[in-house]
Design an enzyme around this catalytic site. Sequence first.
Site, mmCIF file in Angstrom:
data_model
loop_
_atom_site.group_PDB
_atom_site.id
_atom_site.type_symbol
_atom_site.label_atom_id
_atom_site.label_comp_id
_atom_site.label_asym_id
_atom_site.label_seq_id
_atom_site.Cartn_x
_atom_site.Cartn_y
_atom_site.Cartn_z
ATOM 1 N N ASP A 32 0.838 -1.203 0.000
ATOM 2 C CA ASP A 32 0.000 0.000 0.000
ATOM 3 C C ASP A 32 0.874 1.253 0.000
ATOM 4 O O ASP A 32 1.767 1.414 0.851
ATOM 5 C CB ASP A 32 -0.914 0.003 1.239
ATOM 6 C CG ASP A 32 -2.035 -1.022 1.124
ATOM 7 O OD1 ASP A 32 -2.144 -1.661 0.050
ATOM 8 O OD2 ASP A 32 -2.789 -1.183 2.105
ATOM 9 N N ASP A 71 -8.356 6.674 9.609
ATOM 10 C CA ASP A 71 -8.026 6.037 8.334
ATOM 11 C C ASP A 71 -8.818 4.729 8.259
ATOM 12 O O ASP A 71 -8.587 3.827 9.063
ATOM 13 C CB ASP A 71 -6.508 5.766 8.285
ATOM 14 C CG ASP A 71 -6.053 5.175 6.962
ATOM 15 O OD1 ASP A 71 -6.897 4.778 6.154
ATOM 16 O OD2 ASP A 71 -4.814 5.100 6.753
ATOM 17 N N GLY A 89 -3.280 -5.389 0.752
ATOM 18 C CA GLY A 89 -3.903 -6.432 -0.074
ATOM 19 C C GLY A 89 -4.951 -7.120 0.772
ATOM 20 O O GLY A 89 -4.676 -7.493 1.922
ATOM 21 N N GLY A 118 -6.375 -10.055 0.860
ATOM 22 C CA GLY A 118 -6.090 -11.386 1.392
ATOM 23 C C GLY A 118 -5.091 -11.310 2.528
ATOM 24 O O GLY A 118 -5.322 -11.836 3.631
ATOM 25 N N ASP A 126 -11.263 -5.595 5.989
ATOM 26 C CA ASP A 126 -10.398 -6.777 6.148
ATOM 27 C C ASP A 126 -10.186 -7.095 7.632
ATOM 28 O O ASP A 126 -10.132 -8.267 8.022
ATOM 29 C CB ASP A 126 -9.047 -6.543 5.466
ATOM 30 C CG ASP A 126 -9.221 -6.234 3.996
ATOM 31 O OD1 ASP A 126 -10.139 -6.800 3.377
ATOM 32 O OD2 ASP A 126 -8.450 -5.406 3.468
HETATM 33 O O1 RIB Z 1 -9.102 -3.477 1.711
HETATM 34 C C1 RIB Z 1 -7.985 -2.627 1.724
HETATM 35 C C2 RIB Z 1 -6.962 -3.110 0.763
HETATM 36 O O2 RIB Z 1 -7.466 -3.003 -0.551
HETATM 37 C C3 RIB Z 1 -5.669 -2.333 0.755
HETATM 38 O O3 RIB Z 1 -4.730 -2.850 1.643
HETATM 39 C C4 RIB Z 1 -5.238 -2.397 -0.699
HETATM 40 O O4 RIB Z 1 -4.039 -3.056 -0.869
HETATM 41 C C5 RIB Z 1 -6.384 -3.058 -1.441
HETATM 42 O O5 RIB Z 1 -6.143 -4.380 -1.685
#
Ligand code: RIB
Length: 315
Positions: A15, A249, A41, A43, A255
């Site tokens: 990121d 943020d 990401g 995952g 996730d």
């Molecule tokens: O859900 C957030 C994520 O979405 C970020 O970390 C970015 O890498 C994208 O995959």
Amino acid sequence: MMSRRIAVIGSNMVDLVTYVDRMPDAGETLSAPRFAMGPGGKGANQAVAAAKLGSDVLMVTCIGDDLFGRNTLSNFEGLGIDARHVRVVRGLSSGVAPIFVEPNGENRILIVKGANDALGPEDVEAAADDLRGCGLILLQLEVPLRTIYAAIAFARANRVPVLLNPAPATPELALDRIAGVSFFAPNQTELAILTGLPTRTPDEAEHAARGLLAHGIGAVIVTLGADGALLVEPDGTERIAPVAVRAVDTTGAGDAFIGAFAHHYVGGHDKLQALHHAARYAADAVTRPGTQSSFATASEFAEFCDRLANSELPP
Ligand code: RIB
């Protein structure tokens, strides 16, 4: 007894986060106050959230043969995540995500999938012996759909429960190929894209989610941002109240929610209890900047829950 091991078959990114006062207009150059870089990401984020809470996590993913890929691998290893099924792909970059965060904590994300696009059904096959011993497999949509379908078919044949987080949503997702997943977990926007129905209010979202159950999905979990979340099952719907905090943020909050749900669910909690924990974990994460760096460890999360119980957090 259900295995407590969690597998994530999914993406990883680096990121590249720019904190902006406002987004520039077309043709405008604007100076921004701050930049930060860190692992992300969807995952990988979900794997890291569960691992930070203490879960035993297996990651199946692809990285490029570059510095970003090596950092991602050492991040997994440093957190105790089983990275034996992280494959290095020559000739492709690692995934990267330029992200813009506004002063109210909201984000805009671009993803360059790079090596994530090379994660194929053969990677699921290569990890089969390890995946069979897992209590839950987490999937998202930052890797090819054929891999998602292969993972679901594998899990169905081996009776391993699956949670599919359809993020980012694509109307190309064939709902008839996801039959048998235990949990389908979109946010409000993703639910609207996938069903073509309005989801602006919790009632609309519930109606849209209920229609998905006909596709052989065990339960639909809808995250509703400031309105909390819904658990929609054939025999009824439960509402999970929002946890009010001051957001700095919101990147990776979804996730954090999924990773924490997975951790608590495989730990023997019931679905509803696991969702209440997930809502608190995600709320805590948005109070700090960054993606994985904003995810609490088990002891930090316990402290946050204590402060919440003592009403020490801002409304
Ligand atoms: O859900 C957030 C994520 O979405 C970020 O970390 C970015 O890498 C994208 O995959």
